[in-house]
Enzyme design. Structure first.
Site, PDB file in Angstrom:
ATOM      1  N   ASP A  46       0.840  -1.193   0.000  1.00  0.00           N
ATOM      2  CA  ASP A  46       0.000   0.000   0.000  1.00  0.00           C
ATOM      3  C   ASP A  46       0.877   1.246   0.000  1.00  0.00           C
ATOM      4  OD1 ASP A  46      -2.390  -1.530   0.185  1.00  0.00           O
ATOM      5  OD2 ASP A  46      -2.017  -1.773   2.332  1.00  0.00           O
TER       6      ASP A  46
ATOM      7  N   ASP B 200       0.608   5.397   0.498  1.00  0.00           N
ATOM      8  CA  ASP B 200      -0.187   6.545   0.918  1.00  0.00           C
ATOM      9  C   ASP B 200       0.555   7.835   0.603  1.00  0.00           C
ATOM     10  OD1 ASP B 200      -2.002   4.734   1.920  1.00  0.00           O
ATOM     11  OD2 ASP B 200      -1.228   4.837   3.968  1.00  0.00           O
TER      12      ASP B 200
ATOM     13  N   ASP C  96       1.545   8.589  14.579  1.00  0.00           N
ATOM     14  CA  ASP C  96       1.679   7.744  15.765  1.00  0.00           C
ATOM     15  C   ASP C  96       3.123   7.415  16.117  1.00  0.00           C
ATOM     16  OD1 ASP C  96       2.008   6.141  13.547  1.00  0.00           O
ATOM     17  OD2 ASP C  96       0.357   4.784  13.997  1.00  0.00           O
TER      18      ASP C  96
END
Length: 459
Positions: free
Chosen positions: A63, A65, A142
């Site tokens: 993935d 992003d 995070d």
């Protein structure tokens, strides 16, 4: 490491192309298209998060992003193949066939709750659409390892929070105060466990130490989100490591409370041995590019809980067939309060459990009926899994393995028309599993009546 300490890294560390080793050949062509289109439209665009982290660590991300200073509406105006999603986090999805490039606007923290940023009384973030700069965006992520930005302007990596060194040292470190960040989003504790298992990173002591005490906060997380996190954790090739990390961090009772209780009371260790073998098998299948199903995974994860509940009911004198179904329903219902297991997975999971006692039978009709059952193969694989921890079921396993290889006439000749079912095995020890002598009988199907008639043909 505090927010103030992290924010003070200004200007950012810029790692040039010659030093970081990320090649465009390893980046999705569609992600590059998005980055170049944003640049040509006058906006900033960066590959960000797990993709940059994994590329630096030598992995192969699936993935990709993108983070940008363009608002979701501006992103949509650049891409005809774009749709906007989300209320908690407003995002743009740019769709290329089966691949989706997620594009997020730089976000900033806000000291006061507004319509665009809301938290509950416990500090959990409910909505966050306050936009800011790339520096703001880096600080609110995070883990430091997830706050690295790759740009096609000069193919460098930008580091605002010390994440480049943490990836090099293979350590997960939270940005900001760990207790506050976990309260803001309790699922971050699961992410720490999952990323540690996946990447082989250690968790910094200041990030790991609060987890056992705060694990109970997961009860406030949406069950559907926990289900998605479980799929990422157990169906990505590192299931066994993830489970052991959950145990070590004290997160297993928060995620699978009844399984944790059953494992703690099973002094023989057979249930834990079987569960770990199931997770190893899952990892092996994924490594070989074989299909895996959440139904079988959860059948293994919740089997200790099912065994314990079944023993409780049988000790109360409940009939075996009734106890099996009731135990399956109770475990499924109780677990659904924590993890939203869809019925398309929970029903096959229960079938796998309820077919296990039928492997002790040698009645001709029932043997052929079980062989023809649509869930036979999954149930047989589960029996094979049980045999890895419980030698007592080895005879059953050998019989059914041979039965599958024999011609029907040859198999029928071995079987008596009527025999008593063999005794059940007890593989749960003092955790309380005991297979029932027979499966509960199905209710006969009701015959449909033809319109205008008094009866009907059987289906």
């Amino acid at each position: 490491m505090t927010d103030t300490a992290i924010s003070s890294q200004n200007p950012p560390l810029v790692v040039p192309r010659a030093e970081h080793g990320i090649s465009r050949k390893d980046i999705s062509p569609n992600a590059l298209r998005v980055l170049y289109r944003l640049r040509d439209g006058g906006f900033q665009g960066y590959l960000v998060g797990g993709a940059v982290r994994d590329l630096l660590a030598g992995g192969h991300p699936k993935d990709f992003d993108v983070a940008t200073d363009a608002t979701p509406e501006q992103v949509k105006s650049l891409f005809r193949n774009c749709r906007l999603i989300g209320r908690r986090f407003r995002l743009a999805h740019v769709v290329y066939g089966r691949e989706i490039i997620e594009v997020a606007t730089f976000r900033a923290n806000s000291s006061n709750d507004t319509d665009d940023r809301q938290t509950d009384d416990g500090g959990r973030l409910l909505r966050d659409n306050v936009y800011g700069t790339i520096e703001d965006d880096a600080v609110r992520r995070d883990f430091t390892a997830n706050a690295l930005y790759y740009t096609v302007e000069d193919f460098s990596v930008r580091d605002f929070v010390g994440g480049y060194a943490d990836v090099r040292d293979r350590v997960l470190r939270l940005i900001g105060d760990p207790v506050e960040r976990y309260r803001e989003d309790p699922v971050r504790m699961l992410r720490a466990a999952r990323l540690s298992a996946k990447l082989g990173f250690s968790i910094a002591p200041e990030a790991a130490d609060p987890i056992p005490e705060l694990a109970g906060l997961l009860s406030s997380a949406p069950p559907a989100r926990l289900f998605d996190e479980c799929l990422k954790m157990f169906l990505a090739g590192h299931a066994e490591k993830s489970f052991l990390t959950l145990e070590r961090l004290g997160l297993l009772p928060a995620l699978f409370p009844e399984t944790a209780k059953a494992l703690a009371t099973n002094r023989s260790g057979a249930l834990r041995t079987m569960l770990l073998q199931a997770l190893r098998n899952t990892d092996d299948r994924i490594a070989q590019d074989k299909p895996v199903t959440p139904a079988f995974l959860f059948a293994a994860l919740l089997w200790p809980a099912y065994c314990r509940e079944l023993a409780v009911l049988q000790n109360q004198g409940v009939d075996s067939g009734v106890a099996q179904q009731r135990a399956a329903d109770r475990v499924t219902l109780h677990q659904a309060q924590r993890i939203a297991l869809p019925r398309r997975f929970s029903l096959p999971m229960q079938e796998i459990w309820l077919l296990q006692p039928r492997f002790t039978q040698r009645v001709r009709k029932r043997v052929f009926r079980l062989l023809a059952h649509p869930r036979f193969r999954a149930a047989f694989d589960f029996l094979e899994l049980r045999a890895s921890a419980t030698p007592e079921v080895a005879d059953d396993l050998a019989f059914w393995r041979e039965a599958q290889a024999q011609a029907p006439e040859q198999l029928a000749g071995r079987l008596a028309p009527k025999t008593l079912p063999r005794g059940a095995h007890d593989e749960a020890g003092d955790a309380g599993e005991s297979d029932a002598d027979d499966a509960p009988r199905r209710r006969p199907r009701r015959r449909r009546r033809k319109p205008g008639g008094s009866g009907g043909a059987s289906e």
